[in-house]
Scaffold this motif. Structure first.
Motif, PDB file in Angstrom:
ATOM      1  N   TRP A  56       0.685  -0.905  -0.021  1.00  0.00           N
ATOM      2  CA  TRP A  56       0.033  -0.032   0.009  1.00  0.00           C
ATOM      3  C   TRP A  56       0.891   1.408   0.111  1.00  0.00           C
ATOM      4  O   TRP A  56       0.774   2.286  -0.769  1.00  0.00           O
ATOM      5  CB  TRP A  56      -0.959  -0.182   1.309  1.00  0.00           C
ATOM      6  CG  TRP A  56      -2.124   1.024   1.251  1.00  0.00           C
ATOM      7  CD1 TRP A  56      -1.744   2.210   1.803  1.00  0.00           C
ATOM      8  CD2 TRP A  56      -2.854   1.260   0.365  1.00  0.00           C
ATOM      9  NE1 TRP A  56      -2.914   2.901   1.579  1.00  0.00           N
ATOM     10  CE2 TRP A  56      -3.518   2.578   0.801  1.00  0.00           C
ATOM     11  CE3 TRP A  56      -3.512   0.546  -0.655  1.00  0.00           C
ATOM     12  CZ2 TRP A  56      -4.772   2.965   0.003  1.00  0.00           C
ATOM     13  CZ3 TRP A  56      -4.744   1.137  -1.302  1.00  0.00           C
ATOM     14  CH2 TRP A  56      -5.066   2.241  -0.923  1.00  0.00           C
ATOM     15  N   ASP A  57       1.934   1.266   0.942  1.00  0.00           N
ATOM     16  CA  ASP A  57       2.758   2.395   0.849  1.00  0.00           C
ATOM     17  C   ASP A  57       3.412   2.664  -0.437  1.00  0.00           C
ATOM     18  O   ASP A  57       3.582   3.663  -0.794  1.00  0.00           O
ATOM     19  CB  ASP A  57       3.961   2.235   1.968  1.00  0.00           C
ATOM     20  CG  ASP A  57       3.075   2.386   3.394  1.00  0.00           C
ATOM     21  OD1 ASP A  57       2.309   3.043   3.569  1.00  0.00           O
ATOM     22  OD2 ASP A  57       3.904   1.513   4.424  1.00  0.00           O
ATOM     23  N   GLN A  58       4.023   1.553  -1.155  1.00  0.00           N
ATOM     24  CA  GLN A  58       4.551   1.790  -2.343  1.00  0.00           C
ATOM     25  C   GLN A  58       3.605   2.124  -3.294  1.00  0.00           C
ATOM     26  O   GLN A  58       4.241   3.055  -4.293  1.00  0.00           O
ATOM     27  CB  GLN A  58       5.175   0.348  -2.570  1.00  0.00           C
ATOM     28  CG  GLN A  58       6.084   0.504  -3.682  1.00  0.00           C
ATOM     29  CD  GLN A  58       7.152   1.097  -3.691  1.00  0.00           C
ATOM     30  OE1 GLN A  58       7.934   1.347  -2.660  1.00  0.00           O
ATOM     31  NE2 GLN A  58       7.760   1.621  -4.740  1.00  0.00           N
ATOM     32  N   VAL A  60       0.884   4.127  -3.022  1.00  0.00           N
ATOM     33  CA  VAL A  60       0.804   5.631  -2.905  1.00  0.00           C
ATOM     34  C   VAL A  60       2.041   6.436  -3.201  1.00  0.00           C
ATOM     35  O   VAL A  60       1.782   7.528  -3.915  1.00  0.00           O
ATOM     36  CB  VAL A  60       0.695   5.972  -1.237  1.00  0.00           C
ATOM     37  CG1 VAL A  60       0.519   7.382  -1.016  1.00  0.00           C
ATOM     38  CG2 VAL A  60      -0.667   5.220  -0.820  1.00  0.00           C
ATOM     39  N   THR A  61       3.099   5.968  -2.972  1.00  0.00           N
ATOM     40  CA  THR A  61       4.423   6.562  -3.547  1.00  0.00           C
ATOM     41  C   THR A  61       4.420   6.647  -5.032  1.00  0.00           C
ATOM     42  O   THR A  61       4.867   7.708  -5.362  1.00  0.00           O
ATOM     43  CB  THR A  61       5.567   5.846  -2.944  1.00  0.00           C
ATOM     44  OG1 THR A  61       5.532   5.872  -1.456  1.00  0.00           O
ATOM     45  CG2 THR A  61       7.061   6.653  -3.223  1.00  0.00           C
ATOM     46  N   THR A  63       2.111   6.504  -7.142  1.00  0.00           N
ATOM     47  CA  THR A  63       1.089   7.308  -7.500  1.00  0.00           C
ATOM     48  C   THR A  63       1.482   8.864  -7.440  1.00  0.00           C
ATOM     49  O   THR A  63       0.876   9.481  -8.248  1.00  0.00           O
ATOM     50  CB  THR A  63      -0.268   7.017  -6.919  1.00  0.00           C
ATOM     51  OG1 THR A  63      -0.703   5.608  -6.746  1.00  0.00           O
ATOM     52  CG2 THR A  63      -1.704   7.611  -7.251  1.00  0.00           C
ATOM     53  N   LYS A  64       1.937   9.342  -6.303  1.00  0.00           N
ATOM     54  CA  LYS A  64       2.456  10.563  -6.092  1.00  0.00           C
ATOM     55  C   LYS A  64       3.401  10.903  -7.203  1.00  0.00           C
ATOM     56  O   LYS A  64       3.441  12.003  -7.763  1.00  0.00           O
ATOM     57  CB  LYS A  64       2.958  10.456  -4.658  1.00  0.00           C
ATOM     58  CG  LYS A  64       1.739  10.937  -3.697  1.00  0.00           C
ATOM     59  CD  LYS A  64       2.398  11.090  -2.355  1.00  0.00           C
ATOM     60  CE  LYS A  64       1.364  11.088  -1.295  1.00  0.00           C
ATOM     61  NZ  LYS A  64       1.880  11.211   0.042  1.00  0.00           N
TER      62      LYS A  64
END
Length: 72
Positions: A56-58, A60-61, A63-64
């Motif tokens: 999930w964190d990856q 989000v990163t 996507t940003k």
């Protein structure tokens, strides 16, 4: 005196090999799966793996980063 092979074991093996081939021949022709069905099968597993391994964190990163590239 040498033992003579009669070939009976070969006959048994070939008969045993023929049964699965006959069963495969009687099966209906395989149809292609609709892409939505494939997605419905794969998506829950993909989400579970993403949550289990911290993806999930990856995501989000990434996507940003893509949003920043598009915004420029």
């Amino acid at each position: 005196m040498a033992t003579q092979l009669t070939g009976a074991t070969e006959h048994r093996r070939s008969l045993a090999d023929r049964v699965p081939r006959l069963q495969r021949a009687q099966r209906p022709v395989r149809e292609e799966r609709h892409p939505a069905v494939a997605l419905a099968i794969a998506l829950p597993f993909a989400i579970a793996l993403m949550l289990l391994f911290g993806g999930w964190d990856q995501m989000v990163t990434q996507t940003k980063a893509v949003a920043d590239l598009i915004g420029r």
